[in-house]
Design a protein around this motif. Structure first.
Motif, PDB file in Angstrom:
ATOM      1  N   SER A  25       0.778  -1.091   0.078  1.00  0.00           N
ATOM      2  CA  SER A  25       0.086   0.171   0.086  1.00  0.00           C
ATOM      3  C   SER A  25       1.279   1.271   0.517  1.00  0.00           C
ATOM      4  O   SER A  25       1.820   1.632   0.504  1.00  0.00           O
ATOM      5  CB  SER A  25      -0.719   0.129   1.178  1.00  0.00           C
ATOM      6  OG  SER A  25      -1.463   0.597   1.082  1.00  0.00           O
ATOM      7  N   CYS A  62     -13.195   8.588   2.834  1.00  0.00           N
ATOM      8  CA  CYS A  62     -11.641   8.178   3.100  1.00  0.00           C
ATOM      9  C   CYS A  62     -10.942   8.891   3.478  1.00  0.00           C
ATOM     10  O   CYS A  62     -10.455   9.958   3.621  1.00  0.00           O
ATOM     11  CB  CYS A  62     -11.239   8.241   1.504  1.00  0.00           C
ATOM     12  SG  CYS A  62      -9.828   7.521   0.854  1.00  0.00           S
ATOM     13  N   LYS A 103      -9.715   1.285  -6.126  1.00  0.00           N
ATOM     14  CA  LYS A 103      -9.731   1.863  -4.448  1.00  0.00           C
ATOM     15  C   LYS A 103      -9.227   3.254  -4.559  1.00  0.00           C
ATOM     16  O   LYS A 103      -8.524   3.880  -5.192  1.00  0.00           O
ATOM     17  CB  LYS A 103      -8.985   0.862  -3.439  1.00  0.00           C
ATOM     18  CG  LYS A 103      -7.683   0.766  -3.068  1.00  0.00           C
ATOM     19  CD  LYS A 103      -7.057   0.219  -2.300  1.00  0.00           C
ATOM     20  CE  LYS A 103      -5.697   0.562  -1.396  1.00  0.00           C
ATOM     21  NZ  LYS A 103      -5.447  -0.184  -0.444  1.00  0.00           N
ATOM     22  N   THR A 104      -9.736   3.890  -3.480  1.00  0.00           N
ATOM     23  CA  THR A 104      -9.251   5.242  -2.841  1.00  0.00           C
ATOM     24  C   THR A 104      -8.381   5.702  -1.816  1.00  0.00           C
ATOM     25  O   THR A 104      -8.302   4.612  -0.594  1.00  0.00           O
ATOM     26  CB  THR A 104      -9.908   6.081  -2.950  1.00  0.00           C
ATOM     27  OG1 THR A 104     -10.947   5.540  -1.987  1.00  0.00           O
ATOM     28  CG2 THR A 104     -10.865   6.347  -4.455  1.00  0.00           C
ATOM     29  N   THR A 106      -5.814   6.749  -5.513  1.00  0.00           N
ATOM     30  CA  THR A 106      -4.882   6.315  -6.376  1.00  0.00           C
ATOM     31  C   THR A 106      -4.157   6.884  -6.869  1.00  0.00           C
ATOM     32  O   THR A 106      -4.984   8.284  -6.834  1.00  0.00           O
ATOM     33  CB  THR A 106      -6.195   5.260  -6.939  1.00  0.00           C
ATOM     34  OG1 THR A 106      -5.829   4.622  -6.577  1.00  0.00           O
ATOM     35  CG2 THR A 106      -4.219   5.273  -8.291  1.00  0.00           C
ATOM     36  N   THR A 121      -1.400   2.973  -5.001  1.00  0.00           N
ATOM     37  CA  THR A 121      -2.541   2.654  -4.234  1.00  0.00           C
ATOM     38  C   THR A 121      -2.050   2.339  -2.880  1.00  0.00           C
ATOM     39  O   THR A 121      -1.622   1.902  -2.621  1.00  0.00           O
ATOM     40  CB  THR A 121      -3.508   1.429  -4.901  1.00  0.00           C
ATOM     41  OG1 THR A 121      -2.739   1.846  -6.361  1.00  0.00           O
ATOM     42  CG2 THR A 121      -4.100   1.336  -4.484  1.00  0.00           C
TER      43      THR A 121
END
Length: 137
Positions: A25, A62, A103-104, A106, A121
């Protein structure tokens, strides 16, 4: 006894998966599928930077997106000719699908011509983004 063994194996596998995901990540990397993709100011809804552009795809709820916004804003302020654009993923679903955003947050690193040269990401580290900019110029 069998139930205990199964439980231990499942916990070990879940822990290993979590460690791999945590390590991946935020890592800025090259994707072969991104090499032919080029974005324009019209696609992004903002002007490209003279040297590079940091494009962040975010969503409303997020939490890492806020921290990523701060990091990318600092980098854009430090490096001349770099622009940071944030795109709401929910509002631009056609662009999200075209760029394979899963996904956020990104982050896409674009060169001066709008070609995608790197992707992260998750929440990237400042040093990784600066290093990716060196390769985009």
């Amino acid at each position: 006894m069998t139930g205990l063994v199964v439980c231990v194996v499942v916990l070990a596998l879940a822990s290993a998966y979590g460690l791999v995901q945590r390590r991946r990540s935020g890592r800025v990397r090259v994707r072969v599928r991104d090499q032919d993709k080029r974005l324009t100011a019209a696609d992004l809804g903002g002007e490209l930077g003279e040297r590079a552009t940091l494009v962040q795809f975010s969503s409303a709820f997020c939490a890492p997106c806020r921290a990523t916004r701060r990091v990318l804003g600092e980098v854009a302020g430090l490096v001349p000719g770099v622009t940071h654009l944030e795109i709401d993923a929910e509002a631009r679903l056609e662009l999200v699908r075209a760029l394979d955003i899963l996904k956020t947050p990104t982050v896409l690193v674009l060169d001066a011509d709008g070609r995608v040269v790197r992707r992260a990401t998750g929440q990237p580290r400042k040093a990784d983004v600066i290093a990716a900019l060196g390769e985009a110029v």
